[in-house]
Design a protein around this motif. Structure first.
Motif, PDB file in Angstrom:
ATOM      1  N   LEU A  94       0.834  -1.206   0.000  1.00 11.19           N
ATOM      2  CA  LEU A  94       0.000   0.000   0.000  1.00 11.19           C
ATOM      3  C   LEU A  94       0.864   1.249   0.000  1.00 11.19           C
ATOM      4  O   LEU A  94       0.535   2.253  -0.653  1.00 11.19           O
ATOM      5  CB  LEU A  94      -0.915   0.009   1.230  1.00 11.19           C
ATOM      6  CG  LEU A  94      -1.922  -1.131   1.376  1.00 11.19           C
ATOM      7  CD1 LEU A  94      -2.530  -1.115   2.770  1.00 11.19           C
ATOM      8  CD2 LEU A  94      -3.022  -1.014   0.338  1.00 11.19           C
ATOM      9  N   SER A  95       1.964   1.213   0.739  1.00  9.07           N
ATOM     10  CA  SER A  95       2.843   2.379   0.844  1.00  9.07           C
ATOM     11  C   SER A  95       3.536   2.670  -0.483  1.00  9.07           C
ATOM     12  O   SER A  95       3.643   3.831  -0.896  1.00  9.07           O
ATOM     13  CB  SER A  95       3.875   2.145   1.944  1.00  9.07           C
ATOM     14  OG  SER A  95       3.243   1.903   3.183  1.00  9.07           O
ATOM     15  N   ILE A  96       4.019   1.618  -1.155  1.00  8.96           N
ATOM     16  CA  ILE A  96       4.635   1.806  -2.469  1.00  8.96           C
ATOM     17  C   ILE A  96       3.609   2.381  -3.446  1.00  8.96           C
ATOM     18  O   ILE A  96       3.887   3.330  -4.193  1.00  8.96           O
ATOM     19  CB  ILE A  96       5.191   0.472  -3.009  1.00  8.96           C
ATOM     20  CG1 ILE A  96       6.442   0.049  -2.227  1.00  8.96           C
ATOM     21  CG2 ILE A  96       5.498   0.570  -4.496  1.00  8.96           C
ATOM     22  CD1 ILE A  96       7.668   0.887  -2.518  1.00  8.96           C
ATOM     23  N   GLU A  97       2.406   1.814  -3.437  1.00  9.27           N
ATOM     24  CA  GLU A  97       1.352   2.299  -4.321  1.00  9.27           C
ATOM     25  C   GLU A  97       1.024   3.765  -4.045  1.00  9.27           C
ATOM     26  O   GLU A  97       0.834   4.566  -4.972  1.00  9.27           O
ATOM     27  CB  GLU A  97       0.102   1.436  -4.156  1.00  9.27           C
ATOM     28  CG  GLU A  97      -1.085   1.850  -5.025  1.00  9.27           C
ATOM     29  CD  GLU A  97      -0.856   1.659  -6.510  1.00  9.27           C
ATOM     30  OE1 GLU A  97      -1.543   2.337  -7.308  1.00  9.27           O
ATOM     31  OE2 GLU A  97       0.010   0.834  -6.891  1.00  9.27           O
ATOM     32  N   ALA A  98       0.954   4.125  -2.753  1.00 14.53           N
ATOM     33  CA  ALA A  98       0.656   5.510  -2.383  1.00 14.53           C
ATOM     34  C   ALA A  98       1.727   6.464  -2.910  1.00 14.53           C
ATOM     35  O   ALA A  98       1.419   7.547  -3.424  1.00 14.53           O
ATOM     36  CB  ALA A  98       0.525   5.641  -0.873  1.00 14.53           C
ATOM     37  N   ALA A  99       2.992   6.073  -2.789  1.00 13.96           N
ATOM     38  CA  ALA A  99       4.085   6.913  -3.271  1.00 13.96           C
ATOM     39  C   ALA A  99       4.022   7.094  -4.786  1.00 13.96           C
ATOM     40  O   ALA A  99       4.199   8.203  -5.306  1.00 13.96           O
ATOM     41  CB  ALA A  99       5.427   6.301  -2.866  1.00 13.96           C
ATOM     42  N   VAL A 100       3.750   6.006  -5.504  1.00 16.36           N
ATOM     43  CA  VAL A 100       3.674   6.078  -6.965  1.00 16.36           C
ATOM     44  C   VAL A 100       2.482   6.929  -7.400  1.00 16.36           C
ATOM     45  O   VAL A 100       2.573   7.727  -8.345  1.00 16.36           O
ATOM     46  CB  VAL A 100       3.585   4.662  -7.566  1.00 16.36           C
ATOM     47  CG1 VAL A 100       3.386   4.725  -9.076  1.00 16.36           C
ATOM     48  CG2 VAL A 100       4.848   3.868  -7.238  1.00 16.36           C
ATOM     49  N   ARG A 101       1.354   6.800  -6.687  1.00 16.30           N
ATOM     50  CA  ARG A 101       0.178   7.612  -7.041  1.00 16.30           C
ATOM     51  C   ARG A 101       0.413   9.090  -6.776  1.00 16.30           C
ATOM     52  O   ARG A 101      -0.138   9.940  -7.485  1.00 16.30           O
ATOM     53  CB  ARG A 101      -1.047   7.119  -6.272  1.00 16.30           C
ATOM     54  CG  ARG A 101      -1.552   5.770  -6.746  1.00 16.30           C
ATOM     55  CD  ARG A 101      -2.927   5.458  -6.197  1.00 16.30           C
ATOM     56  NE  ARG A 101      -3.347   4.108  -6.524  1.00 16.30           N
ATOM     57  CZ  ARG A 101      -4.578   3.641  -6.351  1.00 16.30           C
ATOM     58  NH1 ARG A 101      -5.506   4.427  -5.819  1.00 16.30           N
ATOM     59  NH2 ARG A 101      -4.891   2.390  -6.679  1.00 16.30           N
ATOM     60  N   LEU A 102       1.201   9.423  -5.763  1.00  9.41           N
ATOM     61  CA  LEU A 102       1.536  10.831  -5.529  1.00  9.41           C
ATOM     62  C   LEU A 102       2.318  11.388  -6.704  1.00  9.41           C
ATOM     63  O   LEU A 102       2.110  12.531  -7.111  1.00  9.41           O
ATOM     64  CB  LEU A 102       2.352  10.968  -4.237  1.00  9.41           C
ATOM     65  CG  LEU A 102       1.579  10.855  -2.928  1.00  9.41           C
ATOM     66  CD1 LEU A 102       2.536  10.848  -1.740  1.00  9.41           C
ATOM     67  CD2 LEU A 102       0.585  12.024  -2.794  1.00  9.41           C
TER      68      LEU A 102
END
Length: 278
Positions: free
Chosen positions: A40-48
């Motif tokens: 989830l954290s990796i996905e959140a960073a990429v979406r930012l």
């Protein structure tokens, strides 16, 4: 001009299963994967990053900080490289593997070997050193790992850095304030939702409702093999791995009992009385 985000995302290699001695999580000779909260954290960073990219389908209609670098980090044995490659295939720009020796254990929570498993405080101290060395201003990490369930590292890291923190994020947004940015984090609580705001730099821990992580496509898996992956040791960061905690016992939850059928409402009431539920 506002400062771009330089994001650190710690990831952990896990496989939750209690060992035969019931003293720890069994990690030898079993298949490992990335901790779900760290996905989830990796996905959140990429979406930012995508939110500030004018060519992205996820471009935000409101002002969003640009992301200049996404760094994934894992501490553990050599096989932690696998989850770091997955993180880079999902969108991280580069990675650091901190080898703590041994094969047992691994990931953001550390590894068991001659030095023993990294404890939450040890991980937080390591991450603090990495934040300072890599000039990070935003850290996103899972609220906990699903093997030891400590839920301590993010909070300890924020305390060591003296940064703002928001835990169990179900939504992450940014608002511009002057030349800087305010991070607005929404999280679920017992009575509904709670929203907190804080200026950067900041530590955010992620919860399951934040997003749905993407699958790493084959082309991106191949590209990830060419991305930079540095190898470090605890000594490189001057981190002491002395253990302060001792695990007394670890047990799996008891198996669930099979359900039963009742013919009517009276039968259900009788069964509940028999079980002492009413």
């Amino acid at each position: 001009m506002s400062t771009p985000l330089k994001i650190l995302v710690p990831v952990k290699r896990i496989k939750p299963r209690v060992n035969s001695a019931r003293t720890a999580i069994e990690t030898a000779n079993v298949k490992h994967s990335m901790n779900p909260f760290d996905e989830l954290s990796i996905e959140a960073a990429v979406r930012l990053r995508e939110a500030s990219d004018p060519t992205s389908k996820r471009k935000s209609p409101t002002p969003t900080p640009t992301v200049s670098d996404i760094l994934a980090l894992s501490a553990g044995p050599a096989k932690c490289v696998d989850v770091l490659r997955t993180a880079m295939a999902m969108g991280a720009d580069r990675a650091i593997h901190v080898d703590v020796g041994g094969e047992k254990g691994g990931g953001e929570g550390g590894a068991e070997g001659e030095q023993g498993e990294l404890e939450p405080l040890g991980v937080a101290k390591l991450l603090k050193k990495v934040v300072e060395a890599e000039d990070r201003n935003f850290v996103i990490l899972g609220k906990q790992s699903i093997d030891d369930d400590s839920n301590q590292t993010g909070q300890m890291l924020a305390g060591l850095l003296g940064w703002s923190q928001a835990t169990q994020a179900s939504e992450i947004e940014f608002e511009q304030k002057g030349d800087g940015w305010m991070c607005k984090v929404t999280k679920e609580v017992d009575g509904g939702v709670e929203t907190v705001k804080a200026p950067l730099p900041m530590v955010v821990t992620t919860d399951l409702r934040l997003n749905e992580p993407r699958y790493a496509s084959l082309p991106n898996i191949m590209k990830a093999k060419k991305k930079k992956l540095e190898k470090k040791t605890l000594a490189d960061y001057g981190v002491d791995n002395t253990r302060r905690l001792r695990v007394v016992k670890v047990e799996e939850p008891p198996p669930r009992k099979g359900g039963g059928k009742v013919e009517d409402v009276d039968g259900m009431i009788s069964k509940l009385k028999e079980l002492g539920a009413i």
